[in-house]
Design an enzyme around this catalytic site. Sequence first.
Site, mmCIF file in Angstrom:
data_model
loop_
_atom_site.group_PDB
_atom_site.id
_atom_site.type_symbol
_atom_site.label_atom_id
_atom_site.label_comp_id
_atom_site.label_asym_id
_atom_site.label_seq_id
_atom_site.Cartn_x
_atom_site.Cartn_y
_atom_site.Cartn_z
ATOM 1 N N HIS A 182 0.814 -0.993 -0.166
ATOM 2 C CA HIS A 182 0.096 -0.281 -0.028
ATOM 3 C C HIS A 182 0.869 1.313 -0.121
ATOM 4 C CE1 HIS A 182 -2.436 3.095 1.833
ATOM 5 N NE2 HIS A 182 -3.584 2.416 1.372
ATOM 6 N N VAL A 184 1.234 3.989 1.633
ATOM 7 C CA VAL A 184 1.948 4.519 2.814
ATOM 8 C C VAL A 184 3.056 3.422 3.411
ATOM 9 C CG1 VAL A 184 -0.154 5.555 3.741
ATOM 10 C CG2 VAL A 184 0.153 3.039 4.424
ATOM 11 N N LYS A 185 3.148 2.163 2.728
ATOM 12 C CA LYS A 185 4.069 1.356 3.240
ATOM 13 C C LYS A 185 5.513 1.621 2.718
ATOM 14 C CE LYS A 185 1.002 -0.685 5.748
ATOM 15 N NZ LYS A 185 0.086 -1.691 5.432
ATOM 16 N N GLN A 186 6.539 0.947 2.718
ATOM 17 C CA GLN A 186 7.911 1.319 2.278
ATOM 18 C C GLN A 186 8.142 1.207 0.746
ATOM 19 O OE1 GLN A 186 7.520 -0.676 4.992
ATOM 20 N NE2 GLN A 186 8.815 -0.238 6.351
#
Length: 386
Positions: A182, A184-186
């Site tokens: 997603h 927002v993840k790294q």
Amino acid sequence: MNKPDFIPYAKQWIDEDDIQAVTEVLRGDFLTTGPSVAKFGEDVARVAGTRYAVAISNGTAALHAAVAAAGIGPGDEVITSPITFVASANCALYVGATPVFADIDPRTYNIDPADVERKITARTKAIIPVHFTGQPCDMERLSEIARRHGLLVIADGAHAIGAGFQGKPVGGLSDMTTYSFHPVKQVATGEGGAIATDDPELFEKMLLFRSHGITRDPAKFRYGNQSWYYEQQTLGYNYRMTDFQAALGLSQLKKLPMFLQRRREYADRYTAAFRDLPGITVPWQHPDAESAWHLYILRLQLEKLDTGRDQIFQELWDRGIGVNIHYIPVYYHAYYRDLGYAKGLCPQAEQLFEEMLTIPLYPAMKETAVERVIETIQTVIRSHLK
Ligand SMILES: *Cc1c(COP(=O)(O)O)cnc(C)c1O
């Protein structure tokens, strides 16, 4: 003066080479289940430190696939943390099993192995530790407990791609480790996920699960053998990732070391700035854990402040600092209360929830934004010291 720009808590980093990787696939033959999906699985496995990884439509599907491949079903229990995104527990409900919540360690905010052990019953089949904020759980103790009780470990590594424990990539330290891509993840693929494992049987099961339980491999057919034949052998879903998402993931993975480096640098800046600020506790790091720094969480020392978390949240928000709460304890949600879960299950988690505040952290953050976050938090916290 205009209102200063709003700084979100997280945001993807997309370069020209990411855009080019995606458009190349769009100009080619495969929009879905092409060569990029297989290659992305291989690259995730390499980063996770496992032999295999299945690329899948999202991190929630990854958890569902893992729990199903583990053979967990009605009557079984899985133990997870309440301080996580709901998907870590929902995956048990998807297969008719019961999520059981173990409390957190008040220093790392990760699941407390001692409480995991207390919550084990004859029905327990798996532990789903969450590498919360990107800091790996104590895998040494959790693996030992799992071994002694004959349990599987399915780690929710949605926060932890690139994280390490005792010098090893964290993916290989559980039977299965799930990831989310997603934005927002790294690593961002829009929607996307993966499950890393060393076990060829679990790998095969999850490949089937990703695509309706259908095999096209003649060597595996139980009935027909015609050239047009394919066979559904288990109940699966359409949890496939598209080829252009996988191409984005491949391009993003190349930048992961740089992403992690920037996250670590900004986290260190925050820690240096807030360590000695009264009223604040900075994140504690387990000496064996190398965090992937998905989230930076401040813990308020409410006894030193003249107000609660919600007021401080609002004042920071109004000053353009995109604070967030990770997470509402899973069993506080209406759906879980309807299932019979009640407050009081995990006192450490419940107290942390009242005191926690996620502040902006992402590699695309400008230095000036980091400085603004620091100065604004210092000002707001100081104004509320008793
Ligand atoms: C993001 C996240 C998930 C779910 O991943 P999606 O890709 O959004 O489905 C699961 N667990 C945790 C801890 C997460 O942060």
